[in-house]
Design a protein around this motif. Structure first.
Motif, PDB file in Angstrom:
ATOM      1  N   LEU A 139       0.830  -1.214   0.000  1.00 17.09           N
ATOM      2  CA  LEU A 139       0.000   0.000   0.000  1.00 17.09           C
ATOM      3  C   LEU A 139       0.862   1.261   0.000  1.00 17.09           C
ATOM      4  O   LEU A 139       0.587   2.219  -0.734  1.00 17.09           O
ATOM      5  CB  LEU A 139      -0.944  -0.018   1.214  1.00 17.09           C
ATOM      6  CG  LEU A 139      -1.943   1.122   1.290  1.00 17.09           C
ATOM      7  CD1 LEU A 139      -2.895   1.072   0.099  1.00 17.09           C
ATOM      8  CD2 LEU A 139      -2.723   1.043   2.582  1.00 17.09           C
ATOM      9  N   THR A 183       1.097   3.980  -3.059  1.00 17.34           N
ATOM     10  CA  THR A 183       0.812   5.394  -2.797  1.00 17.34           C
ATOM     11  C   THR A 183       1.904   6.292  -3.390  1.00 17.34           C
ATOM     12  O   THR A 183       1.608   7.297  -4.039  1.00 17.34           O
ATOM     13  CB  THR A 183       0.667   5.644  -1.285  1.00 17.34           C
ATOM     14  OG1 THR A 183      -0.352   4.808  -0.769  1.00 17.34           O
ATOM     15  CG2 THR A 183       0.350   7.098  -0.992  1.00 17.34           C
ATOM     16  N   ASP A 238       1.445   8.897  -6.494  1.00 20.68           N
ATOM     17  CA  ASP A 238       1.794  10.298  -6.262  1.00 20.68           C
ATOM     18  C   ASP A 238       2.715  10.804  -7.379  1.00 20.68           C
ATOM     19  O   ASP A 238       2.534  11.913  -7.891  1.00 20.68           O
ATOM     20  CB  ASP A 238       2.468  10.457  -4.896  1.00 20.68           C
ATOM     21  CG  ASP A 238       2.784  11.910  -4.592  1.00 20.68           C
ATOM     22  OD1 ASP A 238       1.881  12.757  -4.743  1.00 20.68           O
ATOM     23  OD2 ASP A 238       3.939  12.196  -4.220  1.00 20.68           O
TER      24      ASP A 238
END
Length: 187
Positions: free
Chosen positions: A17, A21, A25
């Motif tokens: 996770l 992320t 981004d």
């Protein structure tokens, strides 16, 4: 107990996770703009055939300017002038007039950079001590009554013509400092 590392499924899920992320981004971040790119490529205003005057009432100094065209860019904080002329009228100093093909005004008028066929005249046309100056680049600092250049310059006064590279001319005290390659011809 065995010597193998023990990973639980929630820890693996958390690592995946976090990596996901960071990856998302990076994908969604806007591309970085080059610092040389102008964010505002179009001028915010253009004025043609203009003239103006600035007066210092305490010292009785007048600074006049005119130009065929003025272009200002919002992101630049620089004003560009075409076919510009500047006149400094100070009762304690000789009249100083400057003309150039282009001019850039920076720092709210504290620095003016003249380029292309720069011509300066100190004194009036009927004065014996009239001095003329020709160059391709001149830095005018109006508040100090000072002009500078690091380019070739031709100075003419009476029957004398001076060629030099680089100059600093203080109109307030009437002093000219020539930097290098100075030669004079008496006509």
């Amino acid at each position: 107990m065995s010597g193998r590392a023990y990973f639980s499924s929630p820890l693996i899920f958390l690592i995946i996770l976090v990596l996901l992320t960071f990856w998302l981004d990076l994908l969604t971040r806007p591309s970085e703009q080059n610092k040389n790119d102008n964010v505002y490529p179009n001028p915010d205003y253009i004025v043609e055939d203009l003239s103006g005057i600035r007066v210092d009432h305490e010292q009785d100094i007048q600074r006049k300017f005119s130009a065929q065209k003025l272009v200002h860019y919002l992101g630049d904080k620089v004003t560009h002038l075409a076919q510009a002329s500047f006149t400094n009228i100070d009762p304690e100093n000789p009249l100083l007039r400057l003309q150039a093909d282009q001019a850039e005004i920076k720092n709210k008028g504290e620095d003016i950079y003249l380029t292309g066929n720069v011509f300066a005249v100190r004194g009036t046309d009927d004065e014996k001590n009239k001095l003329t100056l020709k160059t391709d680049y001149l830095h005018l600092i109006p508040d100090e009554n000072l002009v500078k250049t690091d380019q070739a310059v031709i100075i003419t006064r009476l029957n004398t013509t001076i060629h030099a590279t680089g100059l600093e001319f203080n109109n307030r005290v009437g002093m000219i400092q020539l930097m290098s390659k100075v030669s004079a011809i008496n006509n």
